[in-house]
Structure formats: C-alpha cells, structure tokens
Design an enzyme around this catalytic site. Structure first.
Site, PDB file in Angstrom:
ATOM      1  N   GLU A 127       0.851  -1.196   0.000  1.00  0.00           N
ATOM      2  CA  GLU A 127       0.000   0.000   0.000  1.00  0.00           C
ATOM      3  C   GLU A 127       0.888   1.247   0.000  1.00  0.00           C
ATOM      4  O   GLU A 127       1.806   1.338   0.830  1.00  0.00           O
ATOM      5  CB  GLU A 127      -0.906   0.004   1.238  1.00  0.00           C
ATOM      6  CG  GLU A 127      -1.976   1.077   1.182  1.00  0.00           C
ATOM      7  CD  GLU A 127      -2.927   1.010   2.386  1.00  0.00           C
ATOM      8  OE1 GLU A 127      -4.104   1.330   2.220  1.00  0.00           O
ATOM      9  OE2 GLU A 127      -2.463   0.649   3.477  1.00  0.00           O
ATOM     10  N   GLU A 285      -3.256  -4.739   6.367  1.00  0.00           N
ATOM     11  CA  GLU A 285      -4.412  -5.628   6.309  1.00  0.00           C
ATOM     12  C   GLU A 285      -4.442  -6.516   5.074  1.00  0.00           C
ATOM     13  O   GLU A 285      -5.509  -6.745   4.480  1.00  0.00           O
ATOM     14  CB  GLU A 285      -5.698  -4.801   6.366  1.00  0.00           C
ATOM     15  CG  GLU A 285      -5.957  -3.890   5.175  1.00  0.00           C
ATOM     16  CD  GLU A 285      -5.393  -2.494   5.271  1.00  0.00           C
ATOM     17  OE1 GLU A 285      -5.849  -1.602   4.526  1.00  0.00           O
ATOM     18  OE2 GLU A 285      -4.477  -2.272   6.097  1.00  0.00           O
ATOM     19  N   ASN A 286      -3.329  -7.069   4.650  1.00  0.00           N
ATOM     20  CA  ASN A 286      -3.336  -7.995   3.518  1.00  0.00           C
ATOM     21  C   ASN A 286      -4.351  -9.111   3.770  1.00  0.00           C
ATOM     22  O   ASN A 286      -4.408  -9.667   4.868  1.00  0.00           O
ATOM     23  CB  ASN A 286      -1.948  -8.613   3.331  1.00  0.00           C
ATOM     24  CG  ASN A 286      -0.839  -7.596   3.376  1.00  0.00           C
ATOM     25  OD1 ASN A 286      -0.822  -6.645   2.617  1.00  0.00           O
ATOM     26  ND2 ASN A 286       0.090  -7.797   4.296  1.00  0.00           N
ATOM     27  N   HIS A 316      -7.867  -3.716  14.572  1.00  0.00           N
ATOM     28  CA  HIS A 316      -7.937  -2.755  13.464  1.00  0.00           C
ATOM     29  C   HIS A 316      -7.752  -3.477  12.128  1.00  0.00           C
ATOM     30  O   HIS A 316      -8.564  -3.311  11.200  1.00  0.00           O
ATOM     31  CB  HIS A 316      -6.859  -1.684  13.657  1.00  0.00           C
ATOM     32  CG  HIS A 316      -6.758  -0.688  12.551  1.00  0.00           C
ATOM     33  ND1 HIS A 316      -7.145   0.625  12.683  1.00  0.00           N
ATOM     34  CD2 HIS A 316      -6.287  -0.802  11.280  1.00  0.00           C
ATOM     35  CE1 HIS A 316      -6.932   1.266  11.549  1.00  0.00           C
ATOM     36  NE2 HIS A 316      -6.405   0.421  10.680  1.00  0.00           N
ATOM     37  N   GLU A 317      -6.678  -4.265  12.030  1.00  0.00           N
ATOM     38  CA  GLU A 317      -6.417  -4.958  10.764  1.00  0.00           C
ATOM     39  C   GLU A 317      -7.498  -5.993  10.475  1.00  0.00           C
ATOM     40  O   GLU A 317      -7.874  -6.204   9.314  1.00  0.00           O
ATOM     41  CB  GLU A 317      -5.036  -5.619  10.800  1.00  0.00           C
ATOM     42  CG  GLU A 317      -3.887  -4.688  11.143  1.00  0.00           C
ATOM     43  CD  GLU A 317      -3.859  -3.410  10.323  1.00  0.00           C
ATOM     44  OE1 GLU A 317      -4.196  -3.460   9.120  1.00  0.00           O
ATOM     45  OE2 GLU A 317      -3.500  -2.358  10.875  1.00  0.00           O
ATOM     46  N   HIS A 320     -10.490  -4.499   8.842  1.00  0.00           N
ATOM     47  CA  HIS A 320     -10.269  -4.241   7.414  1.00  0.00           C
ATOM     48  C   HIS A 320     -10.654  -5.425   6.537  1.00  0.00           C
ATOM     49  O   HIS A 320     -10.909  -5.237   5.338  1.00  0.00           O
ATOM     50  CB  HIS A 320      -8.793  -3.933   7.161  1.00  0.00           C
ATOM     51  CG  HIS A 320      -8.421  -2.502   7.353  1.00  0.00           C
ATOM     52  ND1 HIS A 320      -9.078  -1.466   6.726  1.00  0.00           N
ATOM     53  CD2 HIS A 320      -7.411  -1.925   8.073  1.00  0.00           C
ATOM     54  CE1 HIS A 320      -8.503  -0.323   7.067  1.00  0.00           C
ATOM     55  NE2 HIS A 320      -7.501  -0.572   7.876  1.00  0.00           N
TER      56      HIS A 320
END
Length: 873
Positions: A127, A285-286, A316-317, A320
């Site tokens: 990203e 967040e892959n 958080h991730e 996503h």
C-alpha cells in the site's frame, strides 16, 4: 521518487478499458541477496478493441514482454515504470519476465537479515502503489482480480501468501541470467497457492523465510473451520510463545464481535498474522496474511499502553478484512473511510470484547489528541481529501485520515443511532461484497436505516476542514440553582463552518469518599452558534460540568470558570477514566494554544499522575509534560521547571507500586530529563543493581534506555556503547546502539549521525529512524544552530534520492524526530523554513507539507513560549 505517478484521471481511463483481470504470478526468491525473478501472466478483457493501456512495474531489468503471443522489445515498451500495451483485442494475455530488487526501506519486497543467527526474512508491503515493485500489475484498487501465486524459495523456509498452499514440490535451483549475483547452491521448493477471490492488488502479500510458526483453528460463523497462524523470526520465538494463546484469543474474540455486529461472517479462507522486522507502519491488512511490526513482540517489559495498542492493532487490521478488503474503495480519496472505520471499530471491539474496557479513554488520549494536533496545522484537509494522484496519498496517511475520521464516525454513530448504523453497515457489506464502493454508497445505506439526511451532515463534517470549539457559559442564582447553561460553538476564520453535534452534558460531584463521580447526564443535539441546555435549568449547580461527556463529538472544549478551577484542583480525584482523559486533553489544548500557563500545566500533570491508572492516558500525560517543560516554558524559568519535573517524576516512581506499569512509565520518562543533581547516580545504580528503587527490572530494553539516557547527557562514550552492543548483537540492539550514539550532545556525534542517516546506503529503514531520532532529541540550541541551514539545504536532495518513507523519516513532519533540528532557536527555524517555502512553491504537496508542519511546530513553540514569558512580566 521512482515510478510513474498514476493520476485519478488515468486510473479512470484505464478502468474504462480493462476488465476481468486475472494474474498468474511466479516469484523466484532463490536468486541471491539483491534481486529476485518475477514472472507474470496477466489475462484481461478490453472493453475497447484496438485500445492501448499499460501495466505498472518497477524493475531493474525487464527480460520478456509478450502480448497475445507476440514478443515485444522491452526497451521499446518499458519506460517510466510502465509497460505499454497497444492494439488490444477483446481478450488479451500478457507475459512479463523481470528482475526486481529487494527493498531495504520497507516498501515492495523487503529483505532483512537477522544478525542474531544470520537468517533471512522477506515480507511484502504494497500500500499504496508498491505491488508494482514485485510483479507487473494494473496497480489501482478498482481493478480487482484473482491471483494465482507460486513461489520458489529455499526448502527450509516457510512461504505464506493470501491463500492456503495448494501444493509444494522440491526443485533444482536455477540462476536466472541477468541477476546481479550468482546465488549459492541450495535445495529449493516451489510453493503453489490456491486462487484468491477477487481482490485489489495492494492487498496481495508474500512472506518468506524460516519463520517460527504456531497454528490453531476458529469455528467460523458460517460453519467453516478457519485455519489461523502466528509467525515471527526465530530469534523472537521464545518471546512470542508467551503471548500466542493471548493473541489467538484476541483474534477469535474479534471474529465473533465483528460477525455479530455486522451480521457478515469472516469471508476468506485463512487468517495468518506475521510479525516482521524493520516495518514502517504498525501493520497492514493484507487479505488472510496480516503483517505487523515485530516491535509488538515484547522481549522486555512493555507498558500497558503498548500492550493495549497491540490489541487495538490486531482488531484494526481484522476489521479491514470486511471494510477495505471485502468492500474496497474505488480510488484513494476514500482511503480515510477504510482507516477511520477500522480505527473506530477496533476501539469499540477492544472496549466491548476484551479486558481493555477503558479503551475509549485510550482513544481520547492517543488518537484524538493526534487528530486535534494535525487539524490545527496549516496542512489540515477535509476528511474526504481530494486525491488527484498517487503523490497526494502521501500526505493523507495522517491524523485526519485515521483519528479525526474515527472521531467523526463516533459522532455519526451517536447522530444516527448505534442499531441503525450497524444495520446500514450490514447492508453496505452485503451489497458490495468483493467489489468497490464509495462514500456515497455508504451514506445511502445509513440514510435508509436511520432516516437522517446525511448529505448535509457529510458536507459539514467530511468535506470541510477545521475544528470547532465548544464553550460552556453558566449562569447560576445566588442559591446555586442553574438558570442557564449555554453551549457556544465557534470556528476559525479560515474554516468558518459550524456543525451539528450530538453530545452529552455530565454533572459531576465529589462524594463522601473524596471521589468525583458523575451524578447526572443529559444528551442533546446542538447546532449553530449557541444552544441552550434546557434540561438543566432549575437544577442545583454541580461541582463540575463536562460538556462533551462520554466524548461523543469531535471538538475543542473550553470549560466554564468554576468547572475549570475545580478540575485544576481535583482532576486526580475523578473516578471515570474517560472523563479524566477528556478533561486533561482540554487542559493540554489550552496549554498548546497559549491560553493556560505552562507552569500550571506541569503542576496539574504531576498531581494527576499520582492517581492515574489508565496506561495510555498516563503515557500521553508524560509526553505532554515533556513537551511543555522542554519547549513551552519561559526560558528563564525552564531550568527550575525541568528540575521540578525530574525530581517529581523520581518521587512519584518511589511512591508507585513496585513493579507497576505506572512506576515503569515514570522511570522511562525520568530518563528523558537529566536535570536533577542525582540523575547520574540514579541511572548508574539501576545499571549496576544497587538502586533503592524497588520494582524496576533492568531487562534488555530498560538497560538500553539507561545507556541512551547517559548518552544524551554525554555520560557514556561511543566505545562503551559499542561494548554494550557486543554483548548481544541483535536487530533491535543495533538500532538502540545507533540511537544512543546519535544522542550524545557533542558536535562529533551529531555530525556522525547526520552523515550516516543521509549517506550510508547499507542501513535499514529502522536504523535510519533510530539515528534521526537520536540526532534531534538531545542537545541545546547552540549545538543545533549550524544544522538549520544544513537541513534546508539537503531537503531537495533527500526528496530526489530517497524513497518516500525514508524521506518522511528524515524530514519528519512532526515536532520531534527526523533531522529537523527542532531544538534550535525557533525564530531562526521559522525564518529559514519560510524562505525555503517561498523558494519552492512548486514542490510536491507531500514535501511542502512536511516543511510546513515543521515550520508550524516552531511557530507554535515560539508563540506559546512568548505567552509564558509574558506571564512573568
């Protein structure tokens, strides 16, 4: 800054041509330490037969380009990080072979060597536009595709991708002609991964190396059994092993909370979490393969604030996976929505699904203070910022995108109602699954469930910059009866928008036990310049009135006179951690605005720390205390205040519970001063184990904190620092040692740090960061005087020769860290900075933004210091 700068218009044009892309990506990671082989087959449809388009790729060499069976000369079609494709058919197949370089900057495919055991670890970070550093791709979020990855790597490694492994096979290693070196002979294996669902390229990921591994399963809400894994470097295996059960538990609680809250089970095939070295961000967040900075593995004692932050980051991730991954923005202008939503939801999940139930106080003290700081800079922007090209994204991974956006989402939930909000989220996720959407799509769903008109709300809250100030005006009869409570709203001249707020007013009183507790609460809508709180008229005035109780809205607060005085005397008695955080943030904001004396804020914080137990509030109070004492106090008063703070922190550490989080944070903070006569004795006593301070364990990180503290006062030599490193040479300790050497307040140390940070190409991104932070954080004005001109003279060179993340580390837009000599005379810094800006009006927005923020930080220091000096006259 390598690579073509994709514009929004170009992305829209390409999306009007390309559809249904599919990728087969083959990577050979056994080609040596400098580069790897990348082979891609891309098939796609063209909606305009005969049209032209391009793939994105950053490679040191392109060896093959084949379009629909026809070989093309790479020298003819590859330039400016793009591979041109002309004369497209209805269906097209492109084959690309290239040699790409490993990164040392945390961008693309990063390669790290662990000095502890010599093991090599690879991980990707894509990203915003960096998948193109690893394979040829239409690198924009709205061209979602399926991906088939295969990877060749040493047989002893573990290789991970977004999907589970489909097959593996042992193979003979082959060195590709054109690579920069001949790889040593070794046994290799090919990992073939299952086909991904449709996803954006920036969410693809590869991790490879001899990672330590732990696995478990989760009974997913859709009936599937979900494989889960945790991974880290072998040298951190023992440290992570102690936390594996806890981290799996947090992750499983997150799955359950999100599935229940949104009514959408986790959609992907697996969930791996990998802790990786030398990471620029907190995490990424892959899909199915989340990467975290491995500073989140705690070999040494960590503060509660850091442990709390790790929980928030995990959640958080995870958020996503639905919001950002399952449904993805069409273009980067809606990046804020991904990040703000994940920030809001991770705080909600942490507070309601884990043992960190005071997490909204954590959010107020940490994230919201970050938002307030950045929203008052000249570089502030609307939450929905215009993103015209990729460079514009570089200025928007900030406190507006994350923290202000999350604060405003909390306000939106209060405004539309929680049940209606999450019903709308369910509908949004269900309708746009595996596709792309916009803010308008989300607001349409929320309008349908809440009945609120959100177009006007969005125009005021999301599309306008700036922050409002809410002030309480109280009128009381002689007998203590309230006859009027008015909440006045104001805005800056630059951003004169007044907003609707859904907020609460809290009444607080001191009880018989000497605790300040809430006794009544009133919730209402306010709008415009003035709103009367009718519900409180006729009630007896409480000891304290909080006009943003529960921190529902996003605004600066100014308390009425009686409440301000009461809080100044009794903040340490407030029982509720969120109320304490909101009030302390208001005092801090006033101090930064030059409306509250620095000396009074110092006294307030020292008193409050005696009873504060919320770890993040504690951490930020110490940070605010440090900034106030070192930068905002009147110059002639500063030595006295610094001594007062140092002695006060040590006294509080002596009084704190032995081994407690508070004691640990107090000692760490004390080490940043060195302004009391016992400092050197205290530090050496802790180092040699003779300290009277019971409860402080001198583990690896604490030992380096003590070494760094001595270095910052020039009480330890380079040779002694090197001797300490020689005892245990690790990735982390190399960074600690570099930071300590750079911190020595002598000309030779600063010159060495400056040169190394700018010119040593062998350093990792994390080592450069340690050098830059050590350089700027210790020393006096005279020591940094010569670096003012040096800094502004090197800005253009840094921007031209370094990647964005390294340039950001070196030029750092915040007040501390980086090579910006913020401890030099602020007036001279402002003059030099304004001159640079006037000479570089056409510089890229991201670069100008960094310099503007640096200059504004110096302006604020000068402004607040002048205010406090005026109080003494």
């Amino acid at each position: 800054m390598p690579g073509a700068n994709l514009t929004r218009v170009e992305a829209q044009e390409r999306a009007s041509i390309v559809s249904n892309p599919q990728y087969k990506v083959s990577l050979d990671l056994a080609q040596g330490s400098q580069s790897f082989l990348s082979q891609v087959e891309v098939s796609f449809d063209s909606m305009k037969r005969g049209a032209s388009t391009y793939l994105d790729l950053i490679a040191s060499q392109v060896t093959l380009v084949e379009l629909n069976g026809v070989s093309l000369d790479p020298e003819d079609v590859y330039r400016d990080s793009r591979i041109e494709l002309k004369g497209l058919k209805t269906h097209n197949v492109v084959k690309i072979s290239a040699i790409c370089d490993y990164s040392r900057t945390g961008e693309g495919l990063h390669r790290s060597v662990d000095p502890t055991d010599g093991h090599v670890y690879l991980y990707s970070q894509f990203e915003v536009p960096d998948a193109r550093r690893v394979y040829a791709v239409f690198d924009q979020p709205d061209l979602k595709a399926t991906f088939d990855f295969s990877v060749v790597a040493p047989e002893s490694w573990t290789v991970l991708a977004n999907m589970p492994v489909e097959s593996t096979e042992s193979i003979e290693q082959q060195t590709e002609p054109g690579t920069l070196e001949k790889a040593p002979a070794q046994s290799c294996k090919r990992w073939v991964f299952k086909t991904t669902p449709k996803m954006s390229s920036y969410l693809t990921a590869i991790c490879a190396g001899p990672y330590a591994e732990w696995t478990t399963q989760y009974a997913n809400e859709d009936g599937r059994t979900l494989p889960m894994g945790l991974y880290c470097r072998q040298s951190l295996k023992e440290a992570l092993d102690k936390d594996v059960e806890y981290l799996f538990d947090i992750t499983q609680k997150g799955f359950a909370f999100y599935a229940k809250t949104w009514g959408v089970p986790y959609p992907y095939a697996k969930y791996d979490q990998v802790f990786v070295p030398e990471y620029n961000a907190g995490a990424m967040e892959n899909i199915g393969l989340v990467t975290f900075r491995d500073q989140y593995i705690f070999e040494s004692k960590a503060t509660g604030a850091k442990i709390n932050r790790r929980v928030e980051t995990v959640l958080h991730e995870q958020a996503h996976m639905w919001f950002g991954d399952l449904v993805t923005m069409k273009w980067w202008n809606d990046l804020w929505l991904n990040e703000s939503f994940a920030e809001y939801m991770s705080t909600l999940a942490t507070a309601e699904a884990t043992d960190w139930d005071s997490d909204w106080a954590t959010f107020c003290s940490g994230e919201k203070s970050w938002a307030l700081r950045e929203d008052q800079l000249p570089t502030t922007h609307p939450i929905v910022a215009p993103i015209n090209d990729l460079h514009d994204t570089e200025v928007n991974f900030d406190g507006i995108t994350y923290a202000k956006g999350a604060s405003v989402l909390k306000q939106l939930v209060a405004y539309v109602g929680r049940e209606q909000f999450f019903e709308g989220i369910h509908n949004y996720l269900d309708k746009h699954a595996y596709g792309n959407a916009t803010l308008a799509d989300l607001l349409a769903e929320l309008e349908a469930t809440s009945g609120r008109d959100l177009k006007a709300w969005s125009a005021q809250w999301l599309e306008q910059s700036g922050i409002n100030t809410l002030s309480s005006k109280l009128s009381v009869d002689a007998d203590g009866t309230i006859n009027s409570l008015c909440i006045e709203q104001s805005a800056s001249d630059e951003f004169p928008v007044l907003r609707p707020h859904r907020l609460a007013v809290g009444f607080y009183n001191m009880n018989a036990q000497g605790k300040v507790v809430r006794t009544e609460r009133f919730e209402l809508d306010i709008n415009g310049e003035s709103t009367q709180v009718a519900a409180v008229v006729g009630k007896r005035k409480p000891d304290f009135i909080l006009i943003n109780d529960d921190d529902l809205t996003y605004a600066k607060l100014r308390l009425d006179g009686d409440s301000l005085k009461f809080a100044q005397e009794n903040l340490y008695r407030f029982e509720d951690p969120l109320a304490r955080a909101v009030i302390l943030l208001s005092f801090w904001d006033m101090t930064r605005d030059g409306e509250y004396p620095a000396a009074d804020f110092v006294a307030l914080v020292l008193k409050t720390l005696s009873t504060e137990r919320q770890s993040t509030t504690f951490r930020y109070a110490l940070s605010q205390l440090d900034t106030t004492a070192h930068q905002y106090t009147a110059i002639e008063q500063r030595p006295e205040i610094l001594q007062q703070v140092a002695e006060g922190l040590w006294h509080l550490a002596e009084q704190a519970e032995a081994g407690s989080d508070e004691q640990f944070q107090l000692v760490e903070a004390y080490l940043g001063y060195g302004d009391d006569q016992d400092f050197e004795d205290h530090v050496h006593a802790m180092l040699n184990g003779s300290s009277d301070l019971v409860g402080i364990e001198v583990d690896n990180n604490m030992r380096w904190s003590l070494i760094h503290a001595l270095a910052s006062q020039n009480m330890v030599s380079d040779e002694e620092i090197q001797a300490e490193l020689d005892k245990r040479d690790t990735t982390e300790n190399r960074e600690f040692a570099m930071g300590a050497r750079a911190a020595r307040p002598v000309k030779a140390a600063k010159a060495w740090a400056w040169d190394q940070a700018l010119h040593n190409a062998e350093l990792t991104n994390s080592q450069i960061g340690a050098l830059a932070d050590g350089f700027s954080a210790s020393g006096d004005e005279d020591l940094f005087a010569t670096y003012i001109d040096k800094f502004f003279s090197c800005v253009d060179w840094v921007w031209a020769h370094k990647t964005f993340h390294i340039a950001e580390t070196l030029l750092n837009p915040l007040s501390a860290g980086g090579l910006y000599p913020y401890k030099a005379d602020p007036a001279t810094l402002v003059h030099a900075g304004e001159h640079w800006l006037s000479e570089h009006e056409g510089a890229p927005n991201a670069l100008r933004g960094m310099i503007i923020q640096n200059v504004e930080s110096s302006k604020r220091t000068l402004r607040v210091r002048t205010y406090n000096e005026g109080l003494r006259k």
